[in-house]
Scaffold this motif. Sequence first.
Motif, PDB file in Angstrom:
ATOM      1  N   ALA A 141      95.188  43.737  70.734  1.00 15.21           N
ATOM      2  CA  ALA A 141      95.347  44.452  69.862  1.00 15.21           C
ATOM      3  C   ALA A 141      96.914  45.397  70.249  1.00 15.21           C
ATOM      4  N   LEU A 142      97.227  45.203  72.136  1.00 17.97           N
ATOM      5  CA  LEU A 142      98.420  44.976  72.516  1.00 17.97           C
ATOM      6  C   LEU A 142      99.375  44.224  72.026  1.00 17.97           C
ATOM      7  N   SER A 148      88.403  45.937  67.787  1.00 16.31           N
ATOM      8  CA  SER A 148      89.314  47.662  66.913  1.00 16.31           C
ATOM      9  C   SER A 148      88.991  48.510  66.887  1.00 16.31           C
ATOM     10  N   LEU A 149      87.380  49.501  67.125  1.00 12.78           N
ATOM     11  CA  LEU A 149      87.008  50.442  67.825  1.00 12.78           C
ATOM     12  C   LEU A 149      88.147  51.259  69.325  1.00 12.78           C
ATOM     13  N   VAL A 150      88.282  50.061  70.088  1.00 12.60           N
ATOM     14  CA  VAL A 150      89.188  50.622  70.925  1.00 12.60           C
ATOM     15  C   VAL A 150      90.474  50.824  71.490  1.00 12.60           C
ATOM     16  N   MET A 151      90.636  49.793  70.390  1.00 14.09           N
ATOM     17  CA  MET A 151      92.408  50.439  69.361  1.00 14.09           C
ATOM     18  C   MET A 151      92.390  51.700  69.095  1.00 14.09           C
ATOM     19  N   GLY A 202      97.169  48.550  61.522  1.00 14.25           N
ATOM     20  CA  GLY A 202      95.772  48.591  61.429  1.00 14.25           C
ATOM     21  C   GLY A 202      95.071  47.017  61.175  1.00 14.25           C
ATOM     22  N   ILE A 203      96.125  47.078  59.806  1.00 12.67           N
ATOM     23  CA  ILE A 203      96.412  45.803  59.080  1.00 12.67           C
ATOM     24  C   ILE A 203      95.801  43.735  60.515  1.00 12.67           C
ATOM     25  N   ASN A 248     104.508  57.901  62.129  1.00  6.59           N
ATOM     26  CA  ASN A 248     105.039  56.969  61.257  1.00  6.59           C
ATOM     27  C   ASN A 248     103.858  56.346  60.487  1.00  6.59           C
ATOM     28  N   ALA A 249     104.346  56.849  59.335  1.00  8.95           N
ATOM     29  CA  ALA A 249     102.719  55.382  58.423  1.00  8.95           C
ATOM     30  C   ALA A 249     102.066  54.290  58.010  1.00  8.95           C
ATOM     31  N   PRO A 250     103.890  53.845  57.548  1.00  9.77           N
ATOM     32  CA  PRO A 250     103.838  52.340  57.679  1.00  9.77           C
ATOM     33  C   PRO A 250     103.635  51.891  59.070  1.00  9.77           C
ATOM     34  N   LEU A 251     104.282  52.077  60.002  1.00 12.79           N
ATOM     35  CA  LEU A 251     103.761  51.670  60.933  1.00 12.79           C
ATOM     36  C   LEU A 251     102.127  51.565  61.391  1.00 12.79           C
ATOM     37  N   ASN A 252     101.466  52.676  61.124  1.00 13.82           N
ATOM     38  CA  ASN A 252     100.249  52.749  61.754  1.00 13.82           C
ATOM     39  C   ASN A 252      99.943  51.619  60.468  1.00 13.82           C
TER      40      ASN A 252
END
Length: 422
Positions: free
Chosen positions: A38-39, A82-85, A70-71, A62-66
Amino acid sequence: MRVFNAILAALAMLPAAARAQESTAAIAMLQKALPPCALNCMVELIPRSTCDLTNTTCICTNAPLNEQLGICVLGGCTVPESLVMKNVSLTMCGAEVRDNTDLPYYIAIVGSAVTTFFVFLRLFLVFMPGGKRPGWEDGLIVLCLALCLVPGGLSGPFKENGLGRDLWYLKPEQITNILRFYFIGEIAYLQGMGILKIAILLFLLAIFPDKTFRKSVYVTIGLCVAYCITFLVATIFQCTPVSYSWTQWDSLHEGTCNNIHLQAWMSAIINIVLDVIVMVLPLRQILNLKMNWKKKASVLSMFLVGTVVLVVSIVRLQSLIQFSNSTNISWDYVPSSYWSILELDIGIICACMPSVRGLILRYFPKALSTRMTKGSHGYSNGLGSDNKFSRNRAPSGLSKSDFIPLVNVHTTEGGIRRELDA
């Protein structure tokens, strides 16, 4: 997560040049809060966006960034990572921490207590002096209570492990525990509902002597037995190995499963169909009783209160359908959990209502005093009877021990007497 927020706050207070110099140190510190996968996504994608690492507001809005983050996380991280992130990102953005753990807990506790009380009243009618002779249905009701107390007893562990909170705020072992408890509770629920119907059907056999009716009851009992056995086996072995039922969520274990959601829907639908059959079976017998419409409505209302169970079954099925598409099982399972508990609790209480009526007739005879007969068979309306009472003539082919007529029980100074129409 507090460490992560503190780092961001400290960076935000630094001048722009200092921020650039401190970026490497900040990233090193963030390694303690985020899984490496994630980092890496954050370090790679945030600099490409219009945001910088210290601008929390920009990152959160920033929706595109998020979407890109996520991808990236889904593609490179395990489910627990993923849950930690998600936990970190939502905490960083100040998202509401939802907590609905009390609702299923208190519903289970109160429901178990009320159900136990009604079963106690039923057993009191059996074991009190001159009480109703015990039957198989009484033993099955006690067994149903034991099965009902299983999900009730699990309500505490469910709450402790986070049922009613969002999945990403839970530890991996808590998620596994919730699914393990769900597995146990589902078995208890399915068996309890099947056995409850059998107990009610045995009660109907004891009070209605019509041969055609009794054959229908025996067929329905067979269907209920088949339901119990089929879904007991199907639920226990829905996954291979069995433990995969509660470990598959993290995608770190190997195993295979049936279509668990389809299986749950099928069990719920069949359960509803059996509820309808059990509810409809005695209606014709009751309607044939020779009494005025007020008395007939009184008896019918006691049997038709089972429609409450039917309604709860339908609501539970709807919650199961919604739960099947869930990616947040610890939050979305809450309605299914308490509707399952309520369905079994209300069903047991409904099955105990004739015994409660018998107690009222015993100690408060004027409250429910009625007189009624059923033409050719000559039986009247009470719902409690025992071997000390004189019994009406049972139909040919049935022993007296198999037939419990509907009678009015009254107390007198000389003891107990049964009031029949002349």
